[in-house]
Enzyme design. Structure first.
Site, PDB file in Angstrom:
ATOM      1  N   TRP A   1       7.336  28.374  10.421  1.00 11.80           N
ATOM      2  CA  TRP A   1       6.091  28.916   9.862  1.00 11.80           C
ATOM      3  C   TRP A   1       6.212  29.283   8.391  1.00 11.80           C
ATOM      4  O   TRP A   1       5.220  29.555   7.739  1.00 11.80           O
ATOM      5  CB  TRP A   1       5.651  30.167  10.649  1.00 11.80           C
ATOM      6  CG  TRP A   1       6.781  31.104  10.948  1.00 11.80           C
ATOM      7  CD1 TRP A   1       7.483  31.175  12.122  1.00 11.80           C
ATOM      8  CD2 TRP A   1       7.381  32.072  10.076  1.00 11.80           C
ATOM      9  NE1 TRP A   1       8.479  32.127  12.024  1.00 11.80           N
ATOM     10  CE2 TRP A   1       8.444  32.693  10.775  1.00 11.80           C
ATOM     11  CE3 TRP A   1       7.129  32.480   8.766  1.00 11.80           C
ATOM     12  CZ2 TRP A   1       9.238  33.687  10.228  1.00 11.80           C
ATOM     13  CZ3 TRP A   1       7.931  33.478   8.201  1.00 11.80           C
ATOM     14  CH2 TRP A   1       8.967  34.056   8.920  1.00 11.80           C
TER      15      TRP A   1
ATOM     16  N   ARG B   1       7.708  16.823   3.924  1.00  9.18           N
ATOM     17  CA  ARG B   1       8.939  16.109   3.589  1.00  9.18           C
ATOM     18  C   ARG B   1       9.570  15.432   4.798  1.00  9.18           C
ATOM     19  O   ARG B   1      10.228  14.414   4.658  1.00  9.18           O
ATOM     20  CB  ARG B   1       9.913  16.984   2.795  1.00  9.18           C
ATOM     21  CG  ARG B   1      10.567  18.104   3.509  1.00  9.18           C
ATOM     22  CD  ARG B   1      11.396  18.936   2.523  1.00  9.18           C
ATOM     23  NE  ARG B   1      12.180  19.914   3.237  1.00  9.18           N
ATOM     24  CZ  ARG B   1      12.863  20.892   2.667  1.00  9.18           C
ATOM     25  NH1 ARG B   1      12.861  21.031   1.368  1.00  9.18           N
ATOM     26  NH2 ARG B   1      13.564  21.723   3.392  1.00  9.18           N
TER      27      ARG B   1
ATOM     28  N   LYS C   1       5.298  18.842  15.681  1.00  5.60           N
ATOM     29  CA  LYS C   1       5.101  20.131  16.368  1.00  5.60           C
ATOM     30  C   LYS C   1       5.387  21.240  15.370  1.00  5.60           C
ATOM     31  O   LYS C   1       6.529  21.489  15.013  1.00  5.60           O
ATOM     32  CB  LYS C   1       6.037  20.241  17.583  1.00  5.60           C
ATOM     33  CG  LYS C   1       5.455  21.109  18.636  1.00  5.60           C
ATOM     34  CD  LYS C   1       6.117  22.378  19.048  1.00  5.60           C
ATOM     35  CE  LYS C   1       6.939  23.262  18.254  1.00  5.60           C
ATOM     36  NZ  LYS C   1       6.283  24.533  17.835  1.00  5.60           N
TER      37      LYS C   1
ATOM     38  N   GLU D   1      17.791  21.299   9.588  1.00  3.27           N
ATOM     39  CA  GLU D   1      17.730  22.199   8.423  1.00  3.27           C
ATOM     40  C   GLU D   1      17.655  23.602   9.003  1.00  3.27           C
ATOM     41  O   GLU D   1      16.612  23.998   9.532  1.00  3.27           O
ATOM     42  CB  GLU D   1      16.479  21.915   7.576  1.00  3.27           C
ATOM     43  CG  GLU D   1      16.431  20.536   6.948  1.00  3.27           C
ATOM     44  CD  GLU D   1      17.382  20.376   5.782  1.00  3.27           C
ATOM     45  OE1 GLU D   1      17.948  21.382   5.321  1.00  3.27           O
ATOM     46  OE2 GLU D   1      17.601  19.236   5.360  1.00  3.27           O
ATOM     47  N   LEU D   2      18.749  24.358   8.904  1.00  4.02           N
ATOM     48  CA  LEU D   2      18.836  25.610   9.682  1.00  4.02           C
ATOM     49  C   LEU D   2      18.896  26.843   8.781  1.00  4.02           C
ATOM     50  O   LEU D   2      18.497  26.798   7.626  1.00  4.02           O
ATOM     51  CB  LEU D   2      20.023  25.499  10.637  1.00  4.02           C
ATOM     52  CG  LEU D   2      19.997  24.230  11.517  1.00  4.02           C
ATOM     53  CD1 LEU D   2      21.248  24.104  12.364  1.00  4.02           C
ATOM     54  CD2 LEU D   2      18.752  24.187  12.393  1.00  4.02           C
TER      55      LEU D   2
ATOM     56  N   CYS E   1      14.685  30.271   3.871  1.00  7.73           N
ATOM     57  CA  CYS E   1      16.070  29.966   4.262  1.00  7.73           C
ATOM     58  C   CYS E   1      16.998  29.978   3.058  1.00  7.73           C
ATOM     59  O   CYS E   1      18.190  30.220   3.200  1.00  7.73           O
ATOM     60  CB  CYS E   1      16.118  28.599   4.927  1.00  7.73           C
ATOM     61  SG  CYS E   1      15.325  27.332   3.933  1.00  7.73           S
TER      62      CYS E   1
ATOM     63  N   GLU F   1      21.274  36.641   8.480  1.00 12.44           N
ATOM     64  CA  GLU F   1      20.175  36.162   7.654  1.00 12.44           C
ATOM     65  C   GLU F   1      19.101  37.238   7.650  1.00 12.44           C
ATOM     66  O   GLU F   1      18.549  37.582   8.695  1.00 12.44           O
ATOM     67  CB  GLU F   1      19.629  34.860   8.256  1.00 12.44           C
ATOM     68  CG  GLU F   1      18.577  34.220   7.409  1.00 12.44           C
ATOM     69  CD  GLU F   1      18.069  32.907   7.989  1.00 12.44           C
ATOM     70  OE1 GLU F   1      17.946  32.796   9.221  1.00 12.44           O
ATOM     71  OE2 GLU F   1      17.784  31.989   7.208  1.00 12.44           O
TER      72      GLU F   1
END
Ligand code: NAD
Length: 498
Positions: free
Chosen positions: A164, A173, A188, A264-265, A298, A395
């Site tokens: 989100w 991308r 999704k 992509e974490l 991120c 994080e």
């Protein structure tokens, strides 16, 4: 449960913009039996109800993607590029609508939504330009007798799952690369921000993408829907952006069918300010890097690591700039920081602040949720003594900055690398040789040198270690959606000369 076709599409008026609220499968908008609400995080009010897709809907979307793949992969590159060019023009003509919808559902300030839209369109254009420039090779076999031809072919139907925090950039991308490569897609998005994605899919469909090539399934049951798709070996690609935990689950699900995966974490961005840094520049860039999107990025500065020689000066200026930030509704002019995405996420920021207090950190400014119906939190700065274990490799994903002090460059690098993550890091120094040495020693996929923002279509965006697999952007990213195909061709040289 099944869906029904709706013609014309169901829509919701979001900040005066009509946005489709159905699922988009095989070139048609469909209405599911149930809906889930989309909330404006600045007010807590419902702004739309979107169709809640089921496992059956997702599998119908996969049927459509499978049926579309053969024709789509054989569209001539120039024709595919023409279609992309049309879509890009149509996207550009809707820039204001995209920005409004993004701010309405994500809360980010309008200026940030506009910047995100512009970058997303650039990514789309980047892939448009790559379509007709894919390469292959031709070589003699090492002992002669035949020729080695290597070309590339699309991996196949791809599931694209996005978070989100960047509702447009993440999908533009991924879909840009996948579609350019010739893969049909099932999109999704996150349930908090499905509307920007719906506008994007609607625009592609109106540009003329064939039925079944672009499919959209909103759902409040992400785990069940994606597990069903991942268990179906007709799905050949998963591209996911989101948390490391969910990424690991998807990799496990990808294993039995050996599904090609790009991830992509999460990140734990160290932001290093060395003793010879331009402190004013570092403080200003740290503000953008930390508080953009209310810290929910991120690549946000997660641990600000400052050499003791400049620590006081940097901290004073950083706190001063933090206190000058205006928090408010993203549609109001002059607002720098919007709300947190949800009440749940805001509560996790309250919990984070309690953890910091518990770890003995000094609160320098902020530290409180703001009153009102929206999910606002004051921009917050802590000075953290020592290296509390409960904060290592955590994080923050919040408008909360943590400043740590180090006594040397070597200590800064060692502390920066002391994390399971490896997405983005930053280093501030006036010495180029130092910048390169430190940059090369940081175990991260990306290093910003004297800058706190670095996403660009020309750059390979992505991380190492627990931050991911594969890259988005740059010259090679499209090959994440292509597989090399080797053709061996017998050549009889005597026959050829007869
Ligand atoms: P999340 O992992 O909770 O959700 C991301 C997406 O995955 C959403 O669409 C969600 O509905 C879906 N999802 C959730 N559980 C799932 C499951 N079991 N199976 C399949 N799909 C599932 O992450 P989030 O809270 O939406 O986003 C924040 C995270 O994303 C942070 O960790 C952030 O660092 C990361 N992120 C990474 C990048 C990057 O490029 N590396 C960019 C943006 C965000």
């Amino acid at each position: 449960m099944t869906t029904t076709l709706v013609s014309p599409a169901d829509t919701a008026a979001v900040h005066g913009r009509q946005v489709p609220t159905g699922l988009f499968i095989d070139g048609r908008w469909r209405r599911a039996e149930t809906t889930f609400p989309v909330l404006d995080p600045a007010t807590g009010a419902e702004i739309a109800a979107v169709s809640d897709g089921t496992v059956d809907d997702a599998l119908t979307a996969l049927d459509a993607a499978v049926a579309a793949q053969s024709a789509w992969r054989h569209v001539a590159p120039r024709d595919r590029a023409d279609l992309f060019t049309r879509a890009h023009r149509l996207l550009m003509s809707r820039a204001d609508a995209f920005a409004d919808v993004m701010t309405a559902e994500s809360g980010k300030p309008l200026a940030e939504s506009r910047a995100e839209f512009a970058l997303s369109a650039e990514f789309f254009l980047w892939y448009t330009e790559q379509i007709a420039h894919l390469h292959g090779t031709f070589a003699p076999a090492s002992h002669g007798g035949y020729r080695v031809i290597t070309t590339h072919q699309p991996v196949g139907p791809a599931l694209l799952i996005t978070p989100w925090n960047f509702p447009m950039l993440m999908i533009a991308r991924k879909a840009g690369a996948a579609l350019a490569a010739g893969c049909p897609v099932i999109v999704k998005s996150a349930k908090e921000t499905p509307l920007t994605c719906a506008l994007f899919v609607e625009t592609l469909s109106e540009a003329g993408f064939p039925d079944g090539v672009v499919n959209l399934v909103h759902t409040s049951s992400s785990a069940a829907v994606s597990a069903a798709l991942m268990a179906d070996d007709r799905l050949r690609k998963i591209s996911f952006t989101g948390s490391t935990g969910v990424g690991a689950t998807l990799l496990e699900q990808a294993a039995p069918g050996i599904i090609n995966a790009s991830m992509e974490l999460g990140g734990d961005g160290p932001f290093i300010v060395l003793d010879d840094a331009d402190v004013e520049l570092a403080a200003q860039q740290a503000i953008v890097c930390k508080f953009r999107n209310a810290g929910q990025a991120c690549v946000a500065a997660n641990r600000i690591i400052v050499h003791s020689a400049v620590a006081q000066r940097f901290t004073d200026r950083f706190v001063e700039l933090t206190e000058a930030l205006t928090v408010g509704n993203g549609f109001d002019s002059g607002v720098d920081v919007g709300p947190i995405i949800s009440a749940r996420q805001r509560d996790s920021v309250v919990e984070l602040v309690a953890t910091l207090h518990g770890a003995g950190a000094d609160l320098l400014t902020g530290g409180q949720p703001l009153p009102g119906d929206g999910y606002f939190f004051s921009p917050t700065v802590f000075r953290v003594p020592g290296r509390p274990a409960e904060l290592c490799s955590r994080e923050l994903f919040a408008p909360v900055a943590t400043i740590y002090e180090v006594g040397s460059t070597a200590e800064a690098v060692a502390f920066a690398n002391d994390t399971g993550y490896g997405l983005a890091a930053y280093v501030f120094t006036k010495d180029l040789s130092r910048a390169l040495t430190v940059g090369e020693r940081l175990d991260f996929g990306m290093v910003g040198i004297n800058r706190g923002i670095m996403a660009d279509p020309a750059a390979a965006f992505g991380g190492v270690k627990a931050s991911g697999l594969g890259r988005e952007g740059g010259h090679d990213a499209i090959y994440d959606y292509l597989e090399p195909k080797y053709l061996a061709v017998t050549v009889d040289e005597e026959e050829g000369l007869s």
